[in-house]
Design a protein around this motif. Structure first.
Motif, PDB file in Angstrom:
ATOM      1  N   ILE A 158       0.832  -1.200   0.000  1.00 53.80           N
ATOM      2  CA  ILE A 158       0.000   0.000   0.000  1.00 53.80           C
ATOM      3  C   ILE A 158       0.870   1.255   0.000  1.00 53.80           C
ATOM      4  O   ILE A 158       0.445   2.317   0.450  1.00 53.80           O
ATOM      5  CB  ILE A 158      -0.991   0.008   1.188  1.00 53.80           C
ATOM      6  CG1 ILE A 158      -0.255  -0.091   2.522  1.00 53.80           C
ATOM      7  CG2 ILE A 158      -2.001  -1.133   1.051  1.00 53.80           C
ATOM      8  CD1 ILE A 158      -1.164   0.079   3.734  1.00 53.80           C
TER       9      ILE A 158
ATOM     10  N   ARG B  52       5.144  -0.578  -4.946  1.00 53.62           N
ATOM     11  CA  ARG B  52       4.093  -1.609  -4.929  1.00 53.62           C
ATOM     12  C   ARG B  52       4.387  -2.688  -5.966  1.00 53.62           C
ATOM     13  O   ARG B  52       4.206  -3.884  -5.711  1.00 53.62           O
ATOM     14  CB  ARG B  52       2.712  -0.985  -5.198  1.00 53.62           C
ATOM     15  CG  ARG B  52       2.303   0.064  -4.188  1.00 53.62           C
ATOM     16  CD  ARG B  52       0.806   0.349  -4.237  1.00 53.62           C
ATOM     17  NE  ARG B  52       0.309   0.779  -5.525  1.00 53.62           N
ATOM     18  CZ  ARG B  52       0.245   2.035  -5.938  1.00 53.62           C
ATOM     19  NH1 ARG B  52       0.714   3.011  -5.163  1.00 53.62           N
ATOM     20  NH2 ARG B  52      -0.272   2.341  -7.117  1.00 53.62           N
TER      21      ARG B  52
ATOM     22  N   VAL C  34      -5.248  -6.484   1.739  1.00 59.31           N
ATOM     23  CA  VAL C  34      -5.112  -5.340   0.840  1.00 59.31           C
ATOM     24  C   VAL C  34      -6.212  -5.351  -0.223  1.00 59.31           C
ATOM     25  O   VAL C  34      -6.670  -4.288  -0.674  1.00 59.31           O
ATOM     26  CB  VAL C  34      -3.711  -5.319   0.188  1.00 59.31           C
ATOM     27  CG1 VAL C  34      -3.578  -4.149  -0.771  1.00 59.31           C
ATOM     28  CG2 VAL C  34      -2.631  -5.217   1.272  1.00 59.31           C
TER      29      VAL C  34
ATOM     30  N   HIS D  24      -8.963  -3.211   0.762  1.00 56.22           N
ATOM     31  CA  HIS D  24      -8.636  -1.824   1.087  1.00 56.22           C
ATOM     32  C   HIS D  24      -9.595  -0.861   0.381  1.00 56.22           C
ATOM     33  O   HIS D  24     -10.056  -1.124  -0.737  1.00 56.22           O
ATOM     34  CB  HIS D  24      -7.194  -1.521   0.652  1.00 56.22           C
ATOM     35  CG  HIS D  24      -6.595  -0.329   1.336  1.00 56.22           C
ATOM     36  ND1 HIS D  24      -6.911   0.958   0.988  1.00 56.22           N
ATOM     37  CD2 HIS D  24      -5.698  -0.242   2.349  1.00 56.22           C
ATOM     38  CE1 HIS D  24      -6.222   1.799   1.753  1.00 56.22           C
ATOM     39  NE2 HIS D  24      -5.489   1.095   2.591  1.00 56.22           N
TER      40      HIS D  24
ATOM     41  N   ASN E 269      -8.907   1.981  -0.895  1.00 53.29           N
ATOM     42  CA  ASN E 269      -8.265   2.624  -2.043  1.00 53.29           C
ATOM     43  C   ASN E 269      -8.167   1.610  -3.193  1.00 53.29           C
ATOM     44  O   ASN E 269      -7.491   0.590  -3.080  1.00 53.29           O
ATOM     45  CB  ASN E 269      -6.871   3.120  -1.653  1.00 53.29           C
ATOM     46  CG  ASN E 269      -6.213   3.967  -2.741  1.00 53.29           C
ATOM     47  OD1 ASN E 269      -6.328   3.667  -3.931  1.00 53.29           O
ATOM     48  ND2 ASN E 269      -5.506   5.008  -2.343  1.00 53.29           N
TER      49      ASN E 269
ATOM     50  N   PHE F  42      -4.695   0.353  -4.475  1.00 51.12           N
ATOM     51  CA  PHE F  42      -4.038  -0.685  -3.686  1.00 51.12           C
ATOM     52  C   PHE F  42      -4.671  -2.042  -3.971  1.00 51.12           C
ATOM     53  O   PHE F  42      -3.984  -3.067  -4.001  1.00 51.12           O
ATOM     54  CB  PHE F  42      -4.119  -0.353  -2.193  1.00 51.12           C
ATOM     55  CG  PHE F  42      -3.435   0.934  -1.804  1.00 51.12           C
ATOM     56  CD1 PHE F  42      -2.454   1.491  -2.616  1.00 51.12           C
ATOM     57  CD2 PHE F  42      -3.771   1.602  -0.639  1.00 51.12           C
ATOM     58  CE1 PHE F  42      -1.817   2.679  -2.266  1.00 51.12           C
ATOM     59  CE2 PHE F  42      -3.143   2.779  -0.279  1.00 51.12           C
ATOM     60  CZ  PHE F  42      -2.169   3.326  -1.091  1.00 51.12           C
TER      61      PHE F  42
END
Length: 215
Positions: free
Chosen positions: A75, A82, A112, A115, A117, A120
């Protein structure tokens, strides 16, 4: 940063010379800090050292000391970090094996993938495609494929078309042409081909074409 980067570049060679005890006592605290360094190139350099460190520290010591860095890298605000984290997981599978990945990589990816976002989520999903290149059949079928299947229903179109791209990559993996993988991916791709978003349709159709060729 240049001095630190040069030092980091020697970690792989250094770890094979100084011995595990010295590496653990003298270098690990610095490695942990540099893995969170404010300079993204330093973080990137540390990621690239992980497979060598895993080899010389051994599975138990490496996992205990350094695995907590993995999720922050997935992240990271910098895409290159990443992306390197995804390649790092692939190389760690080659060093530590699928059983280790099931225990320590899969839970972090699942976290993740949830997540808020979407960038991500995409990075974690693309990581499953990278892992598929070296994953054994059961690991691919039981862990990686279900992750990308789930993400094919994401509300964000960018995530869905990256899911289609990841499915295409999985089919090209050594164990990706198996019947179990095809049976899991085909219904998703049929749905994505009818998606409202033109990019999702495009990449789903490409993946479907590959699937037909592999059949």
């Amino acid at each position: 940063p240049e001095v630190r980067l040069k030092l980091i570049g020697t970690l792989g060679e250094m770890s094979s010379v100084v011995g595990v005890d010295v590496l653990s006592q003298s270098l690990l605290p610095s490695i942990k800090e540099l893995g969170k360094d404010r300079q993204w190139r330093v973080r990137l350099a540390i990621i690239e050292c992980m497979p060598s460190l895993a080899k010389y520290l051994g599975e138990a010591k490496f996992t205990k000391e350094l695995s907590q860095l993995f999720t922050p890298w997935l992240i990271d605000p910098v895409f290159s970090v990443r992306d390197a984290a995804a390649l790092n997981f692939r190389r760690l599978v080659e060093v530590l094996g699928s059983s280790w990945s099931e225990a320590y990589v899969v839970p972090q990816l699942q976290k993740v993938l949830a997540h808020k976002n979407y960038l991500f989520r995409i990075s974690a999903m693309l990581c499953t495609g990278t892992l598929a290149e070296v994953a054994a059949g059961p690991f691919l079928e039981n862990h990686l494929v279900p992750m990308v299947v789930k993400m094919s229903s994401d509300p964000v179109p960018n995530v869905r078309f990256n899911a289609a791209k990841t499915m295409q990559a999985m089919q090209r993996a050594p164990y990706g042409a198996g019947a179990a993988v095809r049976e899991s991916l085909l219904p998703c791709l049929r749905r994505l081909v009818s998606d409202d978003d033109p990019d999702v349709k495009f990449f789903a159709q490409r993946a479907m074409t590959d699937l037909a060729v592999a059949a």
